[in-house]
Enzyme design. Structure first.
Site, mmCIF file in Angstrom:
data_model
loop_
_atom_site.group_PDB
_atom_site.id
_atom_site.type_symbol
_atom_site.label_atom_id
_atom_site.label_comp_id
_atom_site.label_asym_id
_atom_site.label_seq_id
_atom_site.Cartn_x
_atom_site.Cartn_y
_atom_site.Cartn_z
ATOM 1 N N ASP A 81 36.801 37.108 36.108
ATOM 2 C CA ASP A 81 37.325 38.034 34.920
ATOM 3 C C ASP A 81 37.701 39.160 35.420
ATOM 4 O O ASP A 81 36.837 39.906 36.224
ATOM 5 C CB ASP A 81 36.121 38.109 34.014
ATOM 6 C CG ASP A 81 36.668 38.828 32.727
ATOM 7 O OD1 ASP A 81 37.750 38.681 32.236
ATOM 8 O OD2 ASP A 81 35.658 39.412 32.085
ATOM 9 N N HIS A 82 38.903 39.885 35.117
ATOM 10 C CA HIS A 82 39.241 41.158 35.590
ATOM 11 C C HIS A 82 39.071 41.474 37.049
ATOM 12 O O HIS A 82 38.491 42.629 37.318
ATOM 13 C CB HIS A 82 38.565 42.198 34.726
ATOM 14 C CG HIS A 82 38.875 42.367 33.281
ATOM 15 N ND1 HIS A 82 40.108 42.757 32.834
ATOM 16 C CD2 HIS A 82 38.205 41.882 32.304
ATOM 17 C CE1 HIS A 82 40.282 42.618 31.432
ATOM 18 N NE2 HIS A 82 39.054 42.199 31.158
ATOM 19 N N ASP A 103 43.922 41.209 37.240
ATOM 20 C CA ASP A 103 44.264 42.165 36.603
ATOM 21 C C ASP A 103 44.940 43.201 37.142
ATOM 22 O O ASP A 103 44.176 44.315 37.497
ATOM 23 C CB ASP A 103 42.899 42.724 35.610
ATOM 24 C CG ASP A 103 43.239 43.858 34.709
ATOM 25 O OD1 ASP A 103 44.277 44.185 34.601
ATOM 26 O OD2 ASP A 103 42.072 44.223 33.989
ATOM 27 N N GLU A 133 47.138 39.896 33.072
ATOM 28 C CA GLU A 133 47.191 40.771 31.721
ATOM 29 C C GLU A 133 48.341 41.767 31.740
ATOM 30 O O GLU A 133 48.704 42.216 32.785
ATOM 31 C CB GLU A 133 45.859 41.824 31.841
ATOM 32 C CG GLU A 133 45.640 42.584 30.572
ATOM 33 C CD GLU A 133 44.411 43.453 30.343
ATOM 34 O OE1 GLU A 133 43.585 42.886 30.624
ATOM 35 O OE2 GLU A 133 44.470 44.592 30.078
ATOM 36 N N HIS A 175 38.047 47.072 24.609
ATOM 37 C CA HIS A 175 36.839 46.511 25.451
ATOM 38 C C HIS A 175 35.675 47.456 25.099
ATOM 39 O O HIS A 175 35.592 48.426 24.781
ATOM 40 C CB HIS A 175 36.931 46.661 26.918
ATOM 41 C CG HIS A 175 37.962 45.657 27.562
ATOM 42 N ND1 HIS A 175 39.002 45.731 27.925
ATOM 43 C CD2 HIS A 175 37.504 44.179 27.805
ATOM 44 C CE1 HIS A 175 39.744 44.494 28.423
ATOM 45 N NE2 HIS A 175 38.607 43.669 28.178
ATOM 46 N N HIS A 203 41.240 39.814 24.730
ATOM 47 C CA HIS A 203 40.102 40.394 25.395
ATOM 48 C C HIS A 203 39.557 41.415 24.562
ATOM 49 O O HIS A 203 39.944 41.746 23.158
ATOM 50 C CB HIS A 203 40.702 41.366 26.852
ATOM 51 C CG HIS A 203 40.736 40.284 27.864
ATOM 52 N ND1 HIS A 203 40.241 40.639 29.018
ATOM 53 C CD2 HIS A 203 41.631 39.245 28.066
ATOM 54 C CE1 HIS A 203 40.560 39.587 29.688
ATOM 55 N NE2 HIS A 203 41.500 38.814 29.199
ATOM 56 N N GLY A 204 38.282 41.866 24.757
ATOM 57 C CA GLY A 204 37.400 42.804 23.932
ATOM 58 C C GLY A 204 37.434 42.128 22.636
ATOM 59 O O GLY A 204 37.234 43.026 21.804
ATOM 60 N N THR A 228 30.573 42.344 25.501
ATOM 61 C CA THR A 228 29.438 43.242 25.086
ATOM 62 C C THR A 228 28.669 42.844 23.923
ATOM 63 O O THR A 228 27.433 43.288 23.680
ATOM 64 C CB THR A 228 30.450 44.363 24.562
ATOM 65 O OG1 THR A 228 31.091 44.844 25.669
ATOM 66 C CG2 THR A 228 29.445 45.626 24.035
#
Ligand code: G3H
Ligand code: ZN
Length: 275
Positions: A81-82, A103, A133, A175, A203-204, A228
């Site tokens: 991820d990212h 990303d 992204e 995010h 995302h987020g 999160t």
């Protein structure tokens, strides 16, 4: 053998949308696999470049996560991820990940295309999918930016030029939100879904309430990234356990309820997203 590529769970016979949850520690991988098995649905276990920074290396947490996925009774995608570092994407590909997110959203359009296309070439040669992204989703560096938007025409050109398999788009989420208060640009999600030949990634998603997540999936979102919110659930359970017994010192005694709380919440979310 339950490890699969991202496009395999986003294909026609898969769930309406798949939950993609962040793994920081082995307890997360255990909770996520348990939840997916309870829900009877596939799941994405994603390890971020930030989690790699925390551990100091990708391989140990990756091998634990891959082993948890391999033993699962449902399809599991282990996803990077990212990643902003191409060497990390190459390491993940060599370790057996089903997909990598590269990303380059902080770069200009042309640089983003060139860097992403190079990652796609290496990943596809190894049978690994790539998410990218376009239109940076804010909050990664603490800057809350729900106003960012992805342009559908630019996104279509980007997918065509890079050959990516899934695209993270900016549609109103940000995010690292600990309150679930975000509202999304549902009309833009529909336009992106109609314009793009690849699955859309939100995302987020921690900041997005249940009913808005359902509307986003109905509008066309296929991979829902949640990190999160799991930290909120995990840490609340640890705090409660330690608060109830100030003499407790064995980590297993407070990590067990935290892992269980995450498994319960992820079971609920996977079921919500799949229907
Ligand atoms: O890539 C990971 C996700 O976008 C997680 O975001 O921590 O705000 O849920 P979040
Ligand atoms: Zn993200």
């Amino acid at each position: 053998m339950s490890l699969v590529r991202l496009t395999e769970v986003l294909g026609g016979s898969g769930p309406r949308a798949v939950g993609a949850f962040n793994v920081i520690m082995i307890e997360h991988a255990e909770a996520l696999v348990a939840a997916a098995e309870r829900a009877g649905q596939p799941v994405v276990l994603q390890i971020s470049e930030n989690a790699v920074k925390y551990h100091g290396a990708l391989e140990p947490i990756a091998r634990a996560t891959l082993a948890a996925g391999e033993a699962a009774a449902v399809p599991v995608v282990v996803h990077l991820d990212h990643a902003t570092r191409t060497d990390l994407t190459e390491e993940a590909i060599a370790l057996g990940f089903g997909s990598v997110m590269f990303d380059a959203s902080k770069l200009g359009y042309d640089e983003n295309v060139a860097a992403t296309a190079a990652v796609v070439a290496k990943a596809h040669a190894a049978g690994v999918d790539v998410e990218a992204e376009l239109g940076e989703v804010g909050g990664k560096d603490g800057v809350h930016a729900p106003g960012a938007r992805t342009d559908p025409d630019e996104a279509a050109a980007f997918v065509e030029a890079t050959g990516v398999d899934a695209l993270a788009v900016a549609v109103g989420s940000s995010h690292a939100m600990t309150e679930r208060t975000a509202s999304l640009d549902l009309e833009l999600i529909t336009r992106l879904r109609d314009r793009l030949p690849v699955p859309l990634v939100l995302h987020g998603s921690s900041g997005v309430p249940d009913d808005e997540l359902v509307r986003a999936v109905e509008a066309g979102m296929r991979k829902i990234n949640i990190g999160t919110h799991l930290n909120v659930v995990f840490t609340r359970a640890v705090r409660e356990r330690l608060g109830a017994d100030p003499d407790l010192v064995d980590p297993r005694k407070y990590l067990t309820p935290a892992r269980e709380a995450v498994a319960d919440e992820v079971t609920r979310l996977i079921t919500l997203l799949a229907r």
